[in-house]
Design an enzyme around this catalytic site. Structure first.
Site, PDB file in Angstrom:
ATOM      1  N   ASP A  55       0.835  -1.202   0.000  1.00 59.34           N
ATOM      2  CA  ASP A  55       0.000   0.000   0.000  1.00 59.34           C
ATOM      3  C   ASP A  55       0.874   1.259   0.000  1.00 59.34           C
ATOM      4  O   ASP A  55       0.362   2.376  -0.045  1.00 59.34           O
ATOM      5  CB  ASP A  55      -1.029  -0.005   1.138  1.00 59.34           C
ATOM      6  CG  ASP A  55      -0.400  -0.052   2.504  1.00 59.34           C
ATOM      7  OD1 ASP A  55       0.837  -0.113   2.607  1.00 59.34           O
ATOM      8  OD2 ASP A  55      -1.162  -0.028   3.509  1.00 59.34           O
ATOM      9  N   SER A  56       2.196   1.075  -0.017  1.00 57.78           N
ATOM     10  CA  SER A  56       3.108   2.199  -0.271  1.00 57.78           C
ATOM     11  C   SER A  56       2.785   2.825  -1.624  1.00 57.78           C
ATOM     12  O   SER A  56       3.210   3.948  -1.897  1.00 57.78           O
ATOM     13  CB  SER A  56       4.565   1.725  -0.234  1.00 57.78           C
ATOM     14  OG  SER A  56       4.754   0.602  -1.084  1.00 57.78           O
ATOM     15  N   LYS A 123      -0.740  -9.518   3.130  1.00 53.18           N
ATOM     16  CA  LYS A 123      -0.036  -8.961   4.281  1.00 53.18           C
ATOM     17  C   LYS A 123      -0.956  -8.007   5.036  1.00 53.18           C
ATOM     18  O   LYS A 123      -1.710  -7.255   4.406  1.00 53.18           O
ATOM     19  CB  LYS A 123       1.227  -8.231   3.819  1.00 53.18           C
ATOM     20  CG  LYS A 123       1.983  -7.542   4.957  1.00 53.18           C
ATOM     21  CD  LYS A 123       3.362  -7.101   4.533  1.00 53.18           C
ATOM     22  CE  LYS A 123       3.419  -5.790   3.808  1.00 53.18           C
ATOM     23  NZ  LYS A 123       2.939  -4.617   4.579  1.00 53.18           N
ATOM     24  N   GLU A 125      -1.147  -5.432   8.793  1.00 53.24           N
ATOM     25  CA  GLU A 125      -0.358  -4.793   9.842  1.00 53.24           C
ATOM     26  C   GLU A 125      -0.928  -5.076  11.231  1.00 53.24           C
ATOM     27  O   GLU A 125      -2.147  -5.044  11.432  1.00 53.24           O
ATOM     28  CB  GLU A 125      -0.316  -3.272   9.606  1.00 53.24           C
ATOM     29  CG  GLU A 125       0.386  -2.908   8.309  1.00 53.24           C
ATOM     30  CD  GLU A 125       0.531  -1.400   8.099  1.00 53.24           C
ATOM     31  OE1 GLU A 125       0.232  -0.614   9.023  1.00 53.24           O
ATOM     32  OE2 GLU A 125       0.949  -1.015   6.988  1.00 53.24           O
ATOM     33  N   GLU A 190       9.408  -3.715  10.448  1.00 55.00           N
ATOM     34  CA  GLU A 190       9.788  -2.413   9.874  1.00 55.00           C
ATOM     35  C   GLU A 190      10.320  -1.482  10.957  1.00 55.00           C
ATOM     36  O   GLU A 190       9.642  -1.263  11.981  1.00 55.00           O
ATOM     37  CB  GLU A 190       8.558  -1.786   9.174  1.00 55.00           C
ATOM     38  CG  GLU A 190       8.862  -0.431   8.563  1.00 55.00           C
ATOM     39  CD  GLU A 190       7.812   0.051   7.563  1.00 55.00           C
ATOM     40  OE1 GLU A 190       6.867  -0.722   7.237  1.00 55.00           O
ATOM     41  OE2 GLU A 190       7.947   1.200   7.104  1.00 55.00           O
TER      42      GLU A 190
END
Ligand code: KIV
Length: 272
Positions: A55-56, A123, A125, A190
């Site tokens: 989603d970057s 993925k 978070e 991260e």
């Protein structure tokens, strides 16, 4: 990469079992983001093991200041573009903000990434243990993401290193183990201190891929535009411009892959 790691599926597409075998044998796993067919073909041809449709893209493609505006339809669209030209790498797609608030919504959205986008892994978070368990029970391959969580940026209050104080470090260790126990196949860490990431990677049996998490992780991931030096704005400390020392995108991608596999990247300069 050694053909020993390739499964017998006809397309020679890597699976999470190949990634697990790499961790077990000490071979570093390489991962880069890609969002379109042309970059995916280049990244794939360079031998990168995992392509992340992150989603970057909300920042590097859409020009937003956070990942929060990204919609599921947009990740599906970009995942479909990537899977059209990707022949070997495992393609993993991000579940965007608020698309996995409940196990049921997570399963519906993950199914779209897999059925409409062609992703092999999704993925998400945070330590969403119930959600991960539910997805895994439906046959979905899941990657966790801990440390700096861009979707929680308004809570965190900035893009900062996580796990620096003892309580936070302990919570990250506990959460990482819980994510593994819930059935996740991989974990991204991260922006966490090198020693903490090393401890987590050693404690877990699943591969731990770092970004700003030091050299002891089982693999590394970067945003492709950052490592080519073409992202707008300041390059994050944990990234490195691999294009400035060479003359083509292809060799920059190959140099990144070799540097990760050899343990030459990241150095202390790219770590915390
Ligand atoms: O969205 C993304 O590109 C990511 C990586 C930075 C790990 O989540």
């Amino acid at each position: 990469m050694s053909p020993n790691y390739l499964n017998s599926n006809s397309l020679n597409v890597l699976t999470h079992l190949d990634l697990l075998a790499m961790k077990q044998s000490g071979e570093k796993i390489t991962c880069l983001t890609a969002y379109d067919a042309s970059f995916a073909a280049l990244v794939d041809a360079s031998g990168i093991d995992v392509i992340l449709v992150g989603d970057s893209l909300g920042m590097v493609i859409q020009g937003n200041s956070t990942t929060l505006p990204v919609k599921i339809e947009e990740i599906i669209y970009h995942t479909r573009c990537v899977t059209k030209t990707c022949q070997r790498a495992l393609v993993m797609a991000d579940l965007p903000f608020m698309t996995y608030a409940t196990p049921e919504s997570a399963a519906q959205n993950a199914a779209r990434l897999i059925q409409d986008g062609g992703a092999k892994m999704v993925k998400l978070e945070g330590a969403k243990i119930e959600v991960i368990e539910f997805l895994v029970a439906q046959g979905i391959s899941v990657c966790g993401h801990l440390g700096l969580l861009p979707q929680f940026i308004h809570q965190i209050g900035g893009y900062k290193v996580q796990g620096k104080i003892t309580e936070a470090a302990e919570k990250l260790c506990v959460d990482a183990l819980a994510i593994q126990k819930a059935g996740a196949a991989m974990l991204i860490l991260e922006c966490v201190p090198t020693d903490l990431a090393k401890k987590i990677a050693e404690n877990l049996t699943i591969p731990v891929i770092g970004i700003g998490a030091g050299k002891s992780c089982d693999g590394q991931v970067l945003v492709v535009y950052d490592m080519l030096g073409i992202s707008v704005g300041k390059r994050p400390r944990f990234s490195k411009n691999f294009l400035c020392d060479t003359d083509s995108i292809e060799s920059a991608l190959k140099n990144y892959s070799a540097a990760v596999k050899n343990g030459d990247f990241p150095t202390a300069k790219h770590s915390f």
